[in-house]
Enzyme design. Sequence first.
Site, mmCIF file in Angstrom:
data_model
loop_
_atom_site.group_PDB
_atom_site.id
_atom_site.type_symbol
_atom_site.label_atom_id
_atom_site.label_comp_id
_atom_site.label_asym_id
_atom_site.label_seq_id
_atom_site.Cartn_x
_atom_site.Cartn_y
_atom_site.Cartn_z
ATOM 1 N N TYR A 1 -10.325 -1.202 10.832
ATOM 2 C CA TYR A 1 -11.453 -0.811 10.247
ATOM 3 C C TYR A 1 -11.994 -1.420 8.984
ATOM 4 C CZ TYR A 1 -7.890 2.124 7.546
ATOM 5 O OH TYR A 1 -6.834 2.406 7.286
ATOM 6 N N LYS A 2 -11.295 -2.389 8.600
ATOM 7 C CA LYS A 2 -11.762 -3.321 7.474
ATOM 8 C C LYS A 2 -12.424 -4.491 7.785
ATOM 9 C CE LYS A 2 -7.592 -1.628 4.742
ATOM 10 N NZ LYS A 2 -8.325 -0.688 3.817
ATOM 11 N N PHE B 1 0.930 -1.307 0.097
ATOM 12 C CA PHE B 1 0.104 -0.195 -0.039
ATOM 13 C C PHE B 1 1.039 1.199 0.102
ATOM 14 C CE2 PHE B 1 -2.975 2.979 2.048
ATOM 15 C CZ PHE B 1 -3.911 2.930 1.031
ATOM 16 N N ASP C 1 2.427 -6.254 7.183
ATOM 17 C CA ASP C 1 1.477 -5.235 7.254
ATOM 18 C C ASP C 1 0.291 -6.307 6.807
ATOM 19 O OD1 ASP C 1 -0.803 -3.553 6.772
ATOM 20 O OD2 ASP C 1 0.198 -2.143 5.759
ATOM 21 N N ARG D 1 -12.834 -3.569 -7.510
ATOM 22 C CA ARG D 1 -12.351 -4.466 -6.420
ATOM 23 C C ARG D 1 -13.758 -4.802 -5.539
ATOM 24 N NH1 ARG D 1 -8.371 -2.099 -1.688
ATOM 25 N NH2 ARG D 1 -10.304 -0.780 -1.267
#
Lengths: 400, 400
Positions: A212-213, A116, A187, A359
């Site tokens: 938060y995912k 990311f 990560d 996605r």
Amino acid sequence: MKDISVTLPIKDRFELPEGVIYLDGNSLGPLPKGVRTRVAEMMTQEWGRHLIRGWNADDWMGQPLRVGSRVGQLIGAPEGTVVMGDTLSIKVYQALSAALKLRPGRKVILSDSGNFPSDLYMAQGLIAQLDQGYQLRVVAPDDVAQALNDEVAVAMLTQVDYRTGRMHDMQMITAQVQAAGAVMLWDLAHSAGAVPVDVAGCGCEFAVGCTYKYLNGGPGAPAFIYVRPDITEQVQPALAGWLGHDAPFAFEATYRPAQDIERMRVGTPPVIQMTALEEALKVWDGIDMSAVRARSIALCELFIEEVERRCPDLHLASPRDASMRGSQVSFAFEHGYAAMQALISRGVIGDFRAPDIMRFGFTPLYVDEQDVRRAVDILHEVLVGQLWDAPEFKATGRVT
Amino acid sequence: MKDISVTLPIKDRFELPEGVIYLDGNSLGPLPKGVRTRVAEMMTQEWGRHLIRGWNADDWMGQPLRVGSRVGQLIGAPEGTVVMGDTLSIKVYQALSAALKLRPGRKVILSDSGNFPSDLYMAQGLIAQLDQGYQLRVVAPDDVAQALNDEVAVAMLTQVDYRTGRMHDMQMITAQVQAAGAVMLWDLAHSAGAVPVDVAGCGCEFAVGCTYKYLNGGPGAPAFIYVRPDITEQVQPALAGWLGHDAPFAFEATYRPAQDIERMRVGTPPVIQMTALEEALKVWDGIDMSAVRARSIALCELFIEEVERRCPDLHLASPRDASMRGSQVSFAFEHGYAAMQALISRGVIGDFRAPDIMRFGFTPLYVDEQDVRRAVDILHEVLVGQLWDAPEFKATGRVT
């Protein structure tokens, strides 16, 4: 200890809006039931009535470690090796800066092009700040192993690629990295709560992630950091905040890091947000990650099969091999931006990543086979409609 | 623009518990009315229904700057020069690391012994990380000016001393620091919402602060950072997170900082916590900081006068001159720890700081003259009771 008896999905543990098929839990998980009530209660009773006394009376002070241990159960980290706080970017910085100190003389941070961007940016910021000849070397995901040499201080990789869902083998790469004398930093942003993870088993020095995912902690929920316990005392905190001090309330003049993982704490934790997360994690009670993984693979396979059968203009951008893929599926499509807008306006929420990636995240906690089939029906309708050819879209860039 | 017509106190804007006199708003402000409802609404409508779309539909993305501008009004910062996020310790680190880059060759971070330990720790952590001969020099608060020389890169001071309430003259010291060629960084943790502040007027390069004290944003509310706008483009972000990138959603491989104050953003902002703060700041609508200051001085003077008259064992640890004092009053007392416990159990909430400081914050928004008189009555009762001589206290260290 755990009662694994829950059949997926458990949609009734979430407040999902009527008519929405939510395939973006890989960006922001939905609101778990109970979170709103718990947060209201925390504000009324703890903040409102206990006021400053909440730090002790309600153990706000112990929350980052307590919640960390709960997250730890989902990523294979022993009790007391994970602590919550800040954001994922900050946690990346803490781990990276500590890793460089663990390998003096080595000047390379190795990463891959599937990482990311914020992770790469944090490395760039750290390197510019240190101004001591460090460099960030970014290779293709398949080239990590061959890029290892005695210049590499730390390998920083996101296990699951945010665009394609491509997944690294943590065990294998960690062994390769460590054999080359480098430190391993994972990560887990797209892994925690998405796929089975075993940080202790793979032996990595550091792991970080957000909540938060797939962990449904709400927008801006705190991040986590794991440090392998045998090296914790060697880890030098660059962000030497008072709550990482061995005795924060002694107000000593000199920083002395805590003996344990709490040295990775920095400032005052976001108690409201931490409380939302702590409640949200109850969703996982009784859930076996291997069952989640099996369902996730089944849903992803079904989606790929149906899309390829009915929507031939879309090309799979994710690995076809399920063992190489996280809990998302991406398709490349020339008109992906417009198509995703149209999908969203029809209640199928995925997202778009430039230049052409559509996605779709599949989170078996609240997505079922019927959702997948219905999503493909709607995608098919959108493609047949070819709204991007309409003069309105050409004029405004908006599809409705 | 502002309608300044509100008479203090405005207790009805807060949910204060029955029977409590709250003199610890300098540690954690109370719950403003409306915050609970607003947070519940945010969770239901924005997170719950809009899901990922909240970033645009509810402008979560713009919130750190929008809220920053509201905080800016309370500290004399122009629109668009303040941004919210992270914790105060992180903001200190950002400002300090940027300041060192602005003054290459200068190796000293100057601070004073009245600074909050976390600020000193963050400086120590940064210095250890850089490992380039930097040093932290800590002098007595009165000795800052004479400690300035051409070795000093940055002076980092907390305007109001957290223990004693001693207050620096921002205008004068900033001028002295800048005359010596150094950068000025102010920590406004005990100033914002407590005393009138004019960051633009004093010309300092950086100011940082928290919002859970006098700004009542709730436990762990986000911090703020101000950068003087003419130097923003020279400020190199050490914490180069994606939301400080000039184009976060372009997902470029290389970090390019935003042109403006947004370069001080790092990771995903804590939206729930930010929403609580945004609502809490409405308390300040129609409030004139000079009226707050006048009332604060009056309350503090009354408290000092009454305590000194009735409780001669307590010794004033704060400056007697109101112009040298923030919005708190501290007394040294041998049995301060026990006395503060006893006070709290009787509903008068202040706090204790080792070794012997009893600390009382006076926030005119919700504290009035009657509260002050009643607090002294109860303090007097506690002192007469001499509970610390009781065998029970000697055995347990607890006073009830």
